[in-house]
Scaffold this active site. Sequence first.
Site, PDB file in Angstrom:
ATOM      1  N   ARG A   1      73.398  31.736  45.527  1.00  0.00           N
ATOM      2  CA  ARG A   1      73.091  32.914  46.354  1.00  0.00           C
ATOM      3  C   ARG A   1      73.141  34.197  45.531  1.00  0.00           C
ATOM      4  NH1 ARG A   1      77.445  32.597  50.727  1.00  0.00           N
ATOM      5  NH2 ARG A   1      78.516  31.822  48.900  1.00  0.00           N
TER       6      ARG A   1
ATOM      7  N   ASN B   1      74.545  30.035  52.779  1.00  0.00           N
ATOM      8  CA  ASN B   1      74.784  28.599  52.737  1.00  0.00           C
ATOM      9  C   ASN B   1      74.616  28.009  54.127  1.00  0.00           C
ATOM     10  OD1 ASN B   1      75.375  28.574  50.017  1.00  0.00           O
ATOM     11  ND2 ASN B   1      77.591  28.594  50.293  1.00  0.00           N
TER      12      ASN B   1
END
EC number: 3.6.1.7
Length: 95
Positions: free
Chosen positions: A22, A40
Amino acid sequence: MIMASICTMAWVYGSVQGVGFRYSTQREALQLGVTGYARNLDDGGVEVLVCGEAEQVEKLIAWLKAGGPRSARVDRVLTEPHQPTRSWDKFAILY
């Protein structure tokens, strides 16, 4: 000339959690000047919303499909056009 602004939702699967995916995606997005988020998912994947000029959005999607950061292993990326319910003024990491 005004460039068309688009949004694309991507779901990235493979070894993409716990490897800085990320954060690397956010860094790449900031360099490309696109907005959206990465978060996520419970199934082990990462959801990525990318909004901006079509060419820049396509570059980030291509980066995801090419494997993202070296620490990750991307097995597949699914994408679809997206109409966001809100506007994003930056690229965020959601939890």
